[in-house]
Scaffold this motif. Structure first.
Motif, PDB file in Angstrom:
ATOM      1  N   UNK A 225       0.841  -1.206   0.000  1.00 62.09           N
ATOM      2  CA  UNK A 225       0.000   0.000   0.000  1.00 62.09           C
ATOM      3  C   UNK A 225       0.872   1.250   0.000  1.00 62.09           C
ATOM      4  N   UNK A 226       0.473   2.216  -0.831  1.00 61.55           N
ATOM      5  CA  UNK A 226       1.070   3.535  -0.798  1.00 61.55           C
ATOM      6  C   UNK A 226       2.318   3.687  -1.660  1.00 61.55           C
ATOM      7  N   UNK A 227       2.593   4.933  -2.049  1.00 62.99           N
ATOM      8  CA  UNK A 227       3.760   5.232  -2.868  1.00 62.99           C
ATOM      9  C   UNK A 227       3.673   4.562  -4.231  1.00 62.99           C
ATOM     10  N   UNK A 228       4.831   4.534  -4.906  1.00 61.90           N
ATOM     11  CA  UNK A 228       4.866   3.887  -6.227  1.00 61.90           C
ATOM     12  C   UNK A 228       4.788   2.379  -6.120  1.00 61.90           C
ATOM     13  N   UNK A 229       5.145   1.852  -4.951  1.00 56.49           N
ATOM     14  CA  UNK A 229       4.959   0.410  -4.719  1.00 56.49           C
ATOM     15  C   UNK A 229       3.486   0.057  -4.832  1.00 56.49           C
ATOM     16  N   UNK A 230       2.644   0.879  -4.200  1.00 61.26           N
ATOM     17  CA  UNK A 230       1.203   0.649  -4.250  1.00 61.26           C
ATOM     18  C   UNK A 230       0.638   0.828  -5.648  1.00 61.26           C
ATOM     19  N   UNK A 231       1.155   1.836  -6.363  1.00 62.21           N
ATOM     20  CA  UNK A 231       0.662   2.085  -7.723  1.00 62.21           C
ATOM     21  C   UNK A 231       1.011   0.910  -8.635  1.00 62.21           C
ATOM     22  N   UNK A 232       2.228   0.373  -8.522  1.00 65.28           N
ATOM     23  CA  UNK A 232       2.613  -0.775  -9.350  1.00 65.28           C
ATOM     24  C   UNK A 232       1.829  -2.027  -8.966  1.00 65.28           C
ATOM     25  N   UNK A 233       1.604  -2.216  -7.662  1.00 67.82           N
ATOM     26  CA  UNK A 233       0.803  -3.363  -7.223  1.00 67.82           C
ATOM     27  C   UNK A 233      -0.632  -3.222  -7.737  1.00 67.82           C
ATOM     28  N   UNK A 234      -1.153  -1.980  -7.685  1.00 70.58           N
ATOM     29  CA  UNK A 234      -2.494  -1.735  -8.210  1.00 70.58           C
ATOM     30  C   UNK A 234      -2.572  -1.983  -9.703  1.00 70.58           C
ATOM     31  N   UNK A 235      -1.529  -1.533 -10.444  1.00 64.38           N
ATOM     32  CA  UNK A 235      -1.492  -1.753 -11.891  1.00 64.38           C
ATOM     33  C   UNK A 235      -1.476  -3.241 -12.218  1.00 64.38           C
ATOM     34  N   UNK A 236      -0.769  -4.026 -11.396  1.00 63.12           N
ATOM     35  CA  UNK A 236      -0.715  -5.472 -11.619  1.00 63.12           C
ATOM     36  C   UNK A 236      -2.096  -6.108 -11.466  1.00 63.12           C
ATOM     37  N   UNK A 237      -2.826  -5.683 -10.434  1.00 62.50           N
ATOM     38  CA  UNK A 237      -4.164  -6.241 -10.228  1.00 62.50           C
ATOM     39  C   UNK A 237      -5.133  -5.734 -11.297  1.00 62.50           C
TER      40      UNK A 237
END
Length: 475
Positions: A225-237
């Motif tokens: 959750x949060x930051x660019x880590x969260x954005x990349x994880x969100x993009x993956x899903x």
């Protein structure tokens, strides 16, 4: 060993696919392809994923996750468009890799597609069930808990009965032929887009700007959750939203003038779908704090009801129920054509490659329908969403790599492409890297499940496919 390697790399003659797929009736036009693709892309995902991804990964920055996913999907769409224009066969990446790299790589790509399609059918049906239950609950009607979700004894649910019914209904509809279904699909998609616009207009009146701050929440160490880590994880899903490209490409053999029609359908779907995703997700996270969408599979209708827009919420629920059916139509159609292609090539029992008097592969259709009914009614919604993204990304990597083999043969033993992926040879490599990075950001369970899925696929191939395929019979 040399003989085995030569056997694994033996390539199919494209004229064989042309002859076999000639049994299928080419009826789909550009508008039909955009309808099928948009039906899938702007389907379950737009009604379900923005809220879940915002709560679990991105916070208000969920539009950025959609943009990142769209860039990766867009690069892959360009590769799909060129390949489909040169190799207009059923089965998309499975058939293409058979021609370009050999049977073994074709099987691996096809097996990844099967995970993508098979689980997509179940995922979409599960999303439809969530909306149906939310809609009925607004009238005080509730099913017994045992029939409301996937197998989860802790919560008291054992089977998702609505998911099973939805898959069965769509299977019956598709069994009557593609031409009639395309007309229904186009009508549903048009209505759905109008109601999504209505959601945007009404929802915009309930936006509270403080819900956008901070737009990119700080990363929580040890989480996605949060930051660019969260954005990349969100993009993956979120990548599940772009499975619509394969849903279009799988029907290439049933498309009129695929050399021109297929690229237009693929790129049109990308532009239309991404635009709606960004605007809908912006409105959604502006209406309520992102954390309130946790584990909510019908966030758009819920947000409208919580804002006091009951009439619009119920209208959205009704259209979501119909609209998610359009996604189910697209993906069940694509998955049945993949199973047909496996049977056509003898890698699965040949009865699956049978085409009936209506020029429909109904044996493949009913096989995938029954199996998806079982999967969709037992496994939970969020679990299915993650696995679909994994299969999609593997397929995208294969197709992007395939451009290098394709270019060497265009104008020689293969036709010259009427649409070419720009930026060659750089962009295909960028596309591969992009999809690989997003795959790496999937959760650990999804990656291990894909390893297990490929292990099963290797067993099926070496115990059955390699001995029964049409290439094996040719010697």
């Amino acid at each position: 060993m040399k003989q085995l390697i030569a056997r694994l790399l033996k390539q199919e003659d494209p004229s064989v696919y042309q002859l076999k797929d000639g049994q299928l009736e080419p009826t789909l036009r550009t508008i039909d392809l955009i309808g099928l693709g948009t039906g899938m892309v702007v389907g379950t995902a737009i009604f379900t994923l923005p809220g879940i991804v915002a709560a679990e990964h991105t916070g208000p920055a969920v539009p950025l996750a959609f943009i990142v996913a769209a860039i990766g999907a867009g690069l892959s769409a360009l590769a799909y468009a060129e390949t489909a224009s040169v190799l207009p066969f059923a089965g998309s990446a499975f058939s293409w890799m058979n021609v370009l790299f050999g049977e073994f790589f074709g099987w691996i790509a096809g097996w990844a597609l099967l995970a993508e399609y098979f689980i997509s059918v179940a995922f979409v049906a599960s999303g439809w069930s969530a909306y149906m239950q939310g809609f009925l609950a607004s009238f005080g009607i509730k099913l017994p808990t045992a029939l409301t979700g996937g197998f989860n004894p802790a919560s008291g649910s054992y089977v998702d009965i609505f998911a099973a019914i939805a898959i069965l209904a769509v299977g019956w509809l598709l069994s009557h032929g593609v031409h009639q279904v395309a007309r229904i699909e186009n009508t549903i998609v048009a209505i759905k887009l109008l109601v999504i616009i209505l959601f945007i207009v009404v929802g915009a009146t309930a936006i509270h700007t403080q819900n956008y701050h901070p737009f990119i929440p700080a990363h929580r160490p040890g989480t996605t959750f949060g930051g660019w880590t969260g954005i990349m994880a969100g993009a993956s899903q979120i990548f599940i939203a772009y499975v619509g490209f394969d849903a279009i490409a799988a029907n290439t053999a049933e498309t009129k003038n695929p050399q021109k029609t297929m690229p237009r359908g693929l790129i049109g779907t990308l532009v239309l779908g991404t635009s709606f995703f960004i605007v809908v997700s912006l409105v959604l996270v502006g209406m309520f704090k992102y954390s309130r969408y946790a584990n909510n599979a019908e966030p758009a209708a819920w947000a409208l009801r919580e804002s006091g827009h009951y009439l619009t919420a119920n209208l959205l629920s009704v259209v979501a129920l119909i609209g998610i059916f359009s996604a189910l139509i697209a993906i069940l159609l694509a998955s049945s054509r993949l199973i047909y292609a496996f049977g056509r090539d003898g890698l699965l029992p040949s009865f699956l490659g049978h085409v009936d008097a209506k020029r429909v592969p109904n044996r493949a259709l009913w096989t995938i329908t029954v199996l998806a009914m079982i999967l969709g009614s037992i496994f939970p919604f969020t679990f299915l969403a993650t696995l679909v993204s994994a299969g999609t990304l593997v397929a995208f990597i294969f197709v992007s790599l395939g451009i290098y083999a394709l270019r060497r043969r265009e104008g020689k033993d293969l036709p010259e492409a009427q649409f070419k992926m720009p930026g060659y040879p750089i962009l295909p490599a960028v596309s591969v890297i992009f999809s690989a990075v997003i795959f790496w950001n999937l959760n650990v369970d999804a990656k291990w499940m894909m390893v297990g899925w490929f292990a099963i696929g290797l067993l099926v191939y070496f115990l059955y496919g390699i001995r029964h395929s049409t290439l094996a019979k040719k010697g």
